[in-house]
Design a protein around this motif. Structure first.
Motif, PDB file in Angstrom:
ATOM      1  N   PHE A 110       0.833  -1.206   0.000  1.00 54.77           N
ATOM      2  CA  PHE A 110       0.000   0.000   0.000  1.00 54.77           C
ATOM      3  C   PHE A 110       0.870   1.260   0.000  1.00 54.77           C
ATOM      4  CE2 PHE A 110      -1.997   3.423   2.424  1.00 54.77           C
ATOM      5  CZ  PHE A 110      -3.148   3.624   1.682  1.00 54.77           C
ATOM      6  N   VAL A 167       1.133   4.106  -3.041  1.00 55.19           N
ATOM      7  CA  VAL A 167       0.842   5.548  -2.945  1.00 55.19           C
ATOM      8  C   VAL A 167       2.017   6.348  -3.538  1.00 55.19           C
ATOM      9  CG1 VAL A 167       0.452   7.487  -1.375  1.00 55.19           C
ATOM     10  CG2 VAL A 167      -0.616   5.293  -0.888  1.00 55.19           C
ATOM     11  N   CYS A 226       3.696   9.072   2.616  1.00 58.11           N
ATOM     12  CA  CYS A 226       2.351   8.552   2.266  1.00 58.11           C
ATOM     13  C   CYS A 226       1.284   9.351   3.006  1.00 58.11           C
ATOM     14  CB  CYS A 226       2.207   7.101   2.719  1.00 58.11           C
ATOM     15  SG  CYS A 226       2.846   5.962   1.576  1.00 58.11           S
ATOM     16  N   GLY A 234      -3.182   1.494  -2.964  1.00 58.30           N
ATOM     17  CA  GLY A 234      -2.326   2.660  -2.744  1.00 58.30           C
ATOM     18  C   GLY A 234      -2.142   3.476  -4.014  1.00 58.30           C
TER      19      GLY A 234
END
Lengths: 96, 349
Positions: free
Chosen positions: B29, B33, B321, B267
């Motif tokens: 994830f 991102v 993130c 993500g």
């Protein structure tokens, strides 16, 4: 454009074959001769492990194809889901 | 440190270890991102993260490359929909990069022949110079953007009406047009740029996304969002090759790669959507910070503090993130508020 794609494919094929040849000396024999124990494995894990043991090239093809298929399915799947949720994206204006 | 015994603990037969599936999802994830937002593969985050949690380094690299391949397809598709992918530019970039990588690899072999004591430090110090140089330049570019815009406006104001400032380009034929990026550039210039980025990629032994993305902005003149999308398009091809070649050497744990891909896909949706809300210079600033932190991590590794380097990369990635997600949420709320206020509200601003 077609000519450019053919030329690109030719260069890539040449490059990859050179890379294969160059990387031969880098292989660690123990890693290539390693066998994964199949005891207790079922389903997909067993399938992957037995392919890994029997034919590494086939395992590499399966890995690449599976990642591509899963990537494409997720890419199009999320598109459909986000569209249904009203969160579809459109072309954006490119601001700096 | 092998993660085992928990509720989400799974056995990964190829790597021969027990691992927590939630950790795999979380790593996927986070890098999804970052990859979707910056247009990079993110190997410099995933490989040390997997290694910290118990993956053997060879399996960490191979598994990472496999998941990068799948993730870049997801992110490229979405960037394409937003009009951020210049396919023609991407294909030209692959052609130039491939030749550069070959020469870069040969440079390393030439240095290796001079002795291991030469090649290791040369590559590591070059990597540090590259990361710090790039990071500080992008930071400087961000900090001076208003000053440059004011100088440009002042120069334009002193010119007679109808005359535009002259731009300096090397117009050596053949000239190539890239309508998506709005760039017309000499074939030799663009091949030179991608040859150079490919050479750096081959020399430093990295995927090259973090070199190509700024090169597309500063040397070719692409808008930032198109640089991100086009770079991801190139990563699809390098990722595919990386996945195949590492799997053929028995170094890809496909079950782990698939789990990471699921996390990365979620993500990537967030990372790509964030590009809609954080504009060009905002992306450049965050990228500069990330590159400087990656440089600090390489410096720590050089001074034999490998574990600290890996933790620094991981923590930086997680913090970045969070910043991206918060900025995206703010942009989304603002857009929703503007929509709710009606079209007239934004026009009056």
């Amino acid at each position: 454009m077609k000519k450019a794609v053919v030329a690109l494919a030719f260069v890539l094929a040449h490059f990859f074959s050179r890379l294969c040849a160059a990387s031969e000396g880098l292989d660690v024999p123990e890693a290539l001769e390693r066998k994964v124990p199949l005891d207790g494995l079922t389903g997909l894990s067993r399938f992957f492990a037995s392919t890994y043991n029997d034919n590494l090239t086939l395992y590499a093809v399966i890995c690449t194809v599976i990642m591509a298929i899963v990537g494409i399915v997720i890419a199009y799947g999320t598109d459909v889901i986000l569209k249904a949720m009203g969160m579809e994206v459109h072309k954006i204006e490119h601001k700096e | 440190m092998e993660t085992g015994g928990g509720m989400f603990d799974i056995f990964l037969p190829i790597a021969g270890i027990h691992f927590n599936a939630l950790i795999l999802l979380a790593i996927g994830f986070a890098v999804g991102v970052l990859g979707g937002f910056f247009g990079v593969g993110g190997a410099w985050v995933v490989t040390p993260a997997l290694n910290i949690f118990g993956f053997n380094m060879a399996y960490a690299i191979g598994t990472d490359l496999a998941h990068i391949f799948g993730k870049s397809i997801v992110a490229t598709k979405k960037h394409g929909k937003m009009g951020n992918v210049d396919v023609k530019m991407g294909l030209v970039s692959i052609l130039g990069s491939v030749l550069g990588v070959e020469v870069g690899a040969r440079t390393v072999m030439w240095l290796t022949a001079k002795g291991e004591h030469v090649v290791g430090p040369v590559v590591r110090y070059s990597y540090m110079v590259m990361l710090f140089g790039l990071g500080f330049y992008m930071l400087y570019d961000y900090l001076t953007k208003d000053k440059r815009a004011a100088a440009k406006a002042a120069a334009a104001a002193t010119m007679p009406p109808g005359q535009v400032p002259e731009k300096k380009y090397w117009n050596i034929p053949p000239m190539l047009s890239f309508p998506t990026s709005g760039v017309r550039i000499s074939f030799w210039t663009i091949m030179g740029v991608f040859f150079l980025t490919g050479w750096l990629s081959g020399f430093l032994g990295v995927g090259g996304g973090f070199i190509r993305m700024p090169a597309l902005i500063y040397l070719v003149g692409c808008p930032t969002a198109i640089a991100v999308g086009t770079d991801l398009f190139s990563v699809v091809f390098t990722g595919a090759w990386g996945c195949f070649t590492y799997a053929a050497k028995g170094r890809v744990e496909i079950v782990a790669a698939l789990i990471m891909l699921v996390g990365a896909s979620v993500g990537a949706q967030i990372g790509v959507t964030a590009v809609k809300y954080i504009h060009g210079y905002g992306i450049r600033l965050l990228f500069a910070i990330m590159v400087l932190l990656a440089g600090a991590s390489v410096a720590l590794k050089q001074f034999d503090v490998g574990k600290a380097a890996a933790y620094l990369v991981m923590c930086s990635a997680l913090a970045m993130c969070l910043v991206i997600m918060v900025q995206m949420a703010r942009g989304f709320m603002k857009e929703r508020a503007e929509k709710a206020a009606g079209p007239g509200a934004s026009a009056h601003k």
